[in-house]
Scaffold this active site. Sequence first.
Site, mmCIF file in Angstrom:
data_model
loop_
_atom_site.group_PDB
_atom_site.id
_atom_site.type_symbol
_atom_site.label_atom_id
_atom_site.label_comp_id
_atom_site.label_asym_id
_atom_site.label_seq_id
_atom_site.Cartn_x
_atom_site.Cartn_y
_atom_site.Cartn_z
ATOM 1 N N HIS A 12 -21.292 -134.449 -50.398
ATOM 2 C CA HIS A 12 -20.750 -135.216 -49.260
ATOM 3 C C HIS A 12 -21.649 -136.428 -49.059
ATOM 4 O O HIS A 12 -22.724 -136.332 -48.475
ATOM 5 C CB HIS A 12 -20.721 -134.359 -47.990
ATOM 6 C CG HIS A 12 -20.024 -135.021 -46.845
ATOM 7 N ND1 HIS A 12 -18.976 -134.435 -46.165
ATOM 8 C CD2 HIS A 12 -20.202 -136.227 -46.253
ATOM 9 C CE1 HIS A 12 -18.552 -135.249 -45.210
ATOM 10 N NE2 HIS A 12 -19.291 -136.345 -45.236
ATOM 11 N N HIS A 14 -21.896 -140.810 -48.215
ATOM 12 C CA HIS A 14 -21.331 -142.116 -47.836
ATOM 13 C C HIS A 14 -22.105 -143.215 -48.553
ATOM 14 O O HIS A 14 -23.308 -143.365 -48.330
ATOM 15 C CB HIS A 14 -21.427 -142.326 -46.323
ATOM 16 C CG HIS A 14 -20.614 -141.336 -45.548
ATOM 17 N ND1 HIS A 14 -19.290 -141.550 -45.231
ATOM 18 C CD2 HIS A 14 -20.920 -140.116 -45.058
ATOM 19 C CE1 HIS A 14 -18.822 -140.499 -44.564
ATOM 20 N NE2 HIS A 14 -19.793 -139.612 -44.447
ATOM 21 N N LYS A 95 -10.102 -136.173 -48.501
ATOM 22 C CA LYS A 95 -10.861 -135.948 -47.264
ATOM 23 C C LYS A 95 -9.984 -136.184 -46.052
ATOM 24 O O LYS A 95 -9.418 -137.272 -45.898
ATOM 25 C CB LYS A 95 -12.057 -136.906 -47.226
ATOM 26 C CG LYS A 95 -12.853 -136.914 -45.919
ATOM 27 C CD LYS A 95 -13.693 -135.671 -45.735
ATOM 28 C CE LYS A 95 -14.440 -135.670 -44.404
ATOM 29 N NZ LYS A 95 -15.530 -136.606 -44.324
ATOM 30 N N HIS A 134 -13.346 -133.018 -42.041
ATOM 31 C CA HIS A 134 -14.289 -133.236 -40.947
ATOM 32 C C HIS A 134 -13.724 -132.460 -39.765
ATOM 33 O O HIS A 134 -12.783 -132.914 -39.103
ATOM 34 C CB HIS A 134 -14.408 -134.729 -40.615
ATOM 35 C CG HIS A 134 -15.375 -135.002 -39.497
ATOM 36 N ND1 HIS A 134 -16.442 -135.870 -39.618
ATOM 37 C CD2 HIS A 134 -15.462 -134.499 -38.238
ATOM 38 C CE1 HIS A 134 -17.136 -135.886 -38.482
ATOM 39 N NE2 HIS A 134 -16.547 -135.073 -37.621
ATOM 40 N N HIS A 168 -19.959 -130.567 -43.654
ATOM 41 C CA HIS A 168 -21.138 -130.673 -42.770
ATOM 42 C C HIS A 168 -21.038 -129.750 -41.558
ATOM 43 O O HIS A 168 -21.040 -130.203 -40.425
ATOM 44 C CB HIS A 168 -21.385 -132.120 -42.340
ATOM 45 C CG HIS A 168 -20.171 -132.889 -41.895
ATOM 46 N ND1 HIS A 168 -19.328 -132.429 -40.909
ATOM 47 C CD2 HIS A 168 -19.660 -134.068 -42.307
ATOM 48 C CE1 HIS A 168 -18.355 -133.297 -40.738
ATOM 49 N NE2 HIS A 168 -18.534 -134.305 -41.577
ATOM 50 N N ASP A 240 -24.268 -135.768 -46.401
ATOM 51 C CA ASP A 240 -23.656 -136.632 -45.385
ATOM 52 C C ASP A 240 -24.572 -137.809 -45.077
ATOM 53 O O ASP A 240 -24.564 -138.345 -43.975
ATOM 54 C CB ASP A 240 -23.324 -135.850 -44.109
ATOM 55 C CG ASP A 240 -22.374 -136.628 -43.197
ATOM 56 O OD1 ASP A 240 -21.741 -137.589 -43.670
ATOM 57 O OD2 ASP A 240 -22.278 -136.274 -42.007
#
Lengths: 335, 335
Positions: A12, A14, A95, A134, A168, A240
């Site tokens: 995960h 970004h 996602k 999420h 997460h 994350d």
Amino acid sequence: MQITLKTPLDMHLHLRDHEMLQTVAPLSAETFSAAIIMPNLVPPVTTIEEVIAYKERISKATGNLNFDPLMTLFFKNDYSYDFLKQAKAHITAIKLYPAGITTNSESGVSSIDSENLRHTLEAMSELEIPLCIHGETDGFVMDREKEFVPIYEDLAKNYPNLKIIMEHITTKDSVEALDRHPNLYATITLHHLLITLDDVAGGMLKPHLFCKPIAKRYEDREALLKVALEAHPKVMFGSDSAPHPQHAKEACGCAAGVFTAPIALQVLAELFETHNKLDNLQSFISDNAQKIYHYTPSPKAVVLEKKPFTVPETYDNVVPMYAGEEIAWSITSLS
Amino acid sequence: MQITLKTPLDMHLHLRDHEMLQTVAPLSAETFSAAIIMPNLVPPVTTIEEVIAYKERISKATGNLNFDPLMTLFFKNDYSYDFLKQAKAHITAIKLYPAGITTNSESGVSSIDSENLRHTLEAMSELEIPLCIHGETDGFVMDREKEFVPIYEDLAKNYPNLKIIMEHITTKDSVEALDRHPNLYATITLHHLLITLDDVAGGMLKPHLFCKPIAKRYEDREALLKVALEAHPKVMFGSDSAPHPQHAKEACGCAAGVFTAPIALQVLAELFETHNKLDNLQSFISDNAQKIYHYTPSPKAVVLEKKPFTVPETYDNVVPMYAGEEIAWSITSLS
């Protein structure tokens, strides 16, 4: 003391875009074999062309670092079976964001239930495309994940052939849900293994530890630690890691996200060693994810040593977790 | 629509010292008749000489604004009866801080129980000096005030002649304790009537709304609103207006405190009007406190009108609540 981690995976991540991508992508690519790349750009990644183009930008930014960006689409409820069949060659997962729940998620799904999403979820089940979620409602900040657990369970029950990854996770409730459904899996971040709301807002307010989902209670952290340290087979590491420029964190309204990518392996080594569980780190950092995603990374080995490392104050304009502090483990070689 | 508030009192106020005192003291002195001045300077105010000197600095800063600073001592467990008897002529109350619980409270009390503090509390009871308490334990940030309620109750039971003010209460539990003990009273801030943790950390992180005690849940805010709006006779307004320079709020570690002094009366008028309780504002803002503290302020009248007012972005280098926003009520005259 030394440990060699084979093919670390960040399930995960970004990487953002533009200048930020140039700053952060090489930092992950140096030490990780591959990572699941989140699609919440502005605008979000929703077409095959966008997936391919973003993957190319990432590959360009990571150069010859032997890093495999595992691409995702931003969930839309109008994805057709044919579209998904074509997309499957280019993505590893999809996602799903509840609308407005976190950074750049405004165009997410506003009503998540098994009936509402049937068309797309049936196609994903048949095509064996995992669904990353999420999982937060729009309730009170400390209750959002707890309130989402029944939604996870509704989806898990109604789509038994869909692999659902609770992303997460931060609460005891989510950990407990894992074992109730064979098709529920989870990623756990580094920071949620380390901090509680007390670290964010119990003393001074710490914007660099502010993230979504927000860090919870001690009993929640204990529950996460337990399954991470034992390398529960349905649990994977997902940092994350979410960079924002320093001015967006130390501001009147601070953006959510903790930047951990460059220190994650070192701090995980310290954490697992402290709990006398170093032997389980390989599973948590790579092997579990390989099995869950049926993915075989190309070879990479990271040697870590128990030797102090002073974390930089910033990476370009991004402040990492433990900025300026000394951590106990260092990376000594990469191959 | 207009309302005239007579002799507004702020029963919990931080004026700081030096330049900050020059900035903020006139802002309170303009609209309030008097305020209980918190003693958590660096070092804290613990001697009669310091009380007198601080009061003089405040009076100098507020000039001819007809403002009465009601002074407090920082609670120390070694204050003797004779010292307190002398001090009584110069102070209105004594403020007890658990050690390290908030800004400049390092030298507070580390073990608060009725036996431990007997000597000083018996003297205060006999001399009729009210005890103001920052009621938080060192537990998890969302539980600290709830965990302190039994300590309030222990003190209230053991010192029935001691007036105990639960300062800046933020929880349903504290509200409920009020009616169980005749000698328990409370102040309530403006911001705790307006915000929950969602406003601080539910969207972007908002350092200017970060305070101690931290804002809690919706049911807590409801309980506070109820007793404030009905002007429960044991409840008084205390802004806990706590200025910090902008750079100390928008920073890597943000100091606790919301700066509300210059907008408190206007926003209270709006809040009480919205709930159709404007008639009760006079009691909440002054009359209750006069009775509880046996204090008669010198005349002052503030006329407020329902007319938009744009809150300044800053007062010198301090960012107020609602900075740059339009609020519905304005102060139209002072006399």
